[in-house]
Design an enzyme around this catalytic site. Sequence first.
Site, PDB file in Angstrom:
ATOM      1  N   ASP B  11     -29.421  80.971-112.588  1.00 39.88           N
ATOM      2  CA  ASP B  11     -29.682  82.225-113.297  1.00 39.88           C
ATOM      3  C   ASP B  11     -31.089  82.702-112.956  1.00 39.88           C
ATOM      4  O   ASP B  11     -32.033  81.913-112.997  1.00 39.88           O
ATOM      5  CB  ASP B  11     -29.586  82.021-114.818  1.00 39.88           C
ATOM      6  CG  ASP B  11     -28.144  81.843-115.264  1.00 39.88           C
ATOM      7  OD1 ASP B  11     -27.238  82.061-114.440  1.00 39.88           O
ATOM      8  OD2 ASP B  11     -27.924  81.492-116.436  1.00 39.88           O
ATOM      9  N   ASP B 130     -13.898  86.372-116.844  1.00 42.73           N
ATOM     10  CA  ASP B 130     -14.183  85.593-118.054  1.00 42.73           C
ATOM     11  C   ASP B 130     -12.976  85.740-118.975  1.00 42.73           C
ATOM     12  O   ASP B 130     -12.689  86.840-119.462  1.00 42.73           O
ATOM     13  CB  ASP B 130     -15.430  86.135-118.767  1.00 42.73           C
ATOM     14  CG  ASP B 130     -16.694  85.954-117.929  1.00 42.73           C
ATOM     15  OD1 ASP B 130     -16.703  85.084-117.039  1.00 42.73           O
ATOM     16  OD2 ASP B 130     -17.668  86.695-118.165  1.00 42.73           O
TER      17      ASP B 130
END
Lengths: 196, 251
Positions: B11, B130
């Site tokens: 990230d 997702d």
Amino acid sequence: MIAIIDYDTGNLRSVCNALERIGAEYCVTDNIDIIKSADKVLLPGVGEASSAMNELQKRGLCDVIKNLTSPVLGICIGMQLMCRHSEEGNVDCLGIFDTDVRRFVPDASKGVKVPHMGWNEIRNLQTPLFDGIEEGAFVYFVHSFAPDICDDTIALSCNGREFTAALSKGNFYATQFHPEKSGDIGEQILKNFIAL
Amino acid sequence: MVAKRIIPCLDVKDGRTVKGINFVGLHDVGDAVELGKAYAAQGADELVYLDISATVEERNTFTSLVERIALNINIPFTVGGGISTIDDAARLLDVGADKISINSAAVRNPGLIDEIARKYGSQFVVLAIDAKKVDDKYLITTHGGRQLTERELFAWAREGEQRGAGEILLTSMDHDGTRDGYPCELFAKLCSELSIPVIASGGAGSVKDIADVLSVGCADAALAASIFHYGEITVGELKRELKKQGIKVRI
């Protein structure tokens, strides 16, 4: 000087970056005189075969490439264009290597996926291109089509069927995998090409 | 056959990686290039850099970071986060990204998948999904799991493949962050319905979890973050364990 042929088939950046990392001098060009006078020539590319052939033709590069006498390395679609014919877009290619390019057939029961994407082993390695590379070394592939095995095959791999992972004939070399993305092994293969 | 891939996910915020506090042997774990190189040296097969920036300035920082990554890393990498137009994709391709992943923007505008795949090829497009279990169905969520849609997982994945996605990156939001393992049956079903590779994400807490999703779950690759960032296991150790268990990996 290495000439990287620019024929508008996507990302040449990763090939340039790999040559930067190994300290090779290169230029990106579609200029016929520069390509003819280069010490080495790279034909990279990603994309669709018939439109890529069309881009070479538009630039008048087909005969130029076929008549080169310095070492030439085709990568991925560049390799496929150096074969006789590709099933992708049913197109006649340069015919430098005596083989045809066919699509992989997906087979869920055997785990065969299309595109063939990821790291796979190469075997039956021949010629100075693979100096210092062990049998069964892993290199990075991304493709849905591949050349059949022929007399010019200098490396094999397998995705459902055995296919040609690299070719050579005279001063012409080609890899179906991406040496510029294949870690240290890929960089060694590029160095071997440059040392030819 | 192609080897199963292990993909660390990093990230990035304002050009710096935001996890990795226990990473051994690294000068600056916040340096996304240095961390990526360390993972590549350990044997990572690919890397995913996820931009979690909130502002335009931070996003520009990410673009110049991608350029540095491309120059320094000799394995493939995917970038994701905030890509909502073909221009975003083009900007990242131009600085050297091998693949981009799109998620919410593709749900909003499925034609984006076709558009990017037609222009740059399927190999460039990873469709990130997702999913969340609602009653007995898996539905798609967007915005990091905050918004539930009515789209059903399998139909959406098939649509993504038909539109030209080259890979599916599936995260089960019910398992993400739990470190309880991946839902292997879900992955096995998805893999049997698609001919493109499936990357499993979210839920890895142990070597066994990853081994299970690559064998029982039939996934082509496993993506993980915290298990690597906090130094619990290196990519190399993980891959040697997987090999012992008969899973084909690149060592």
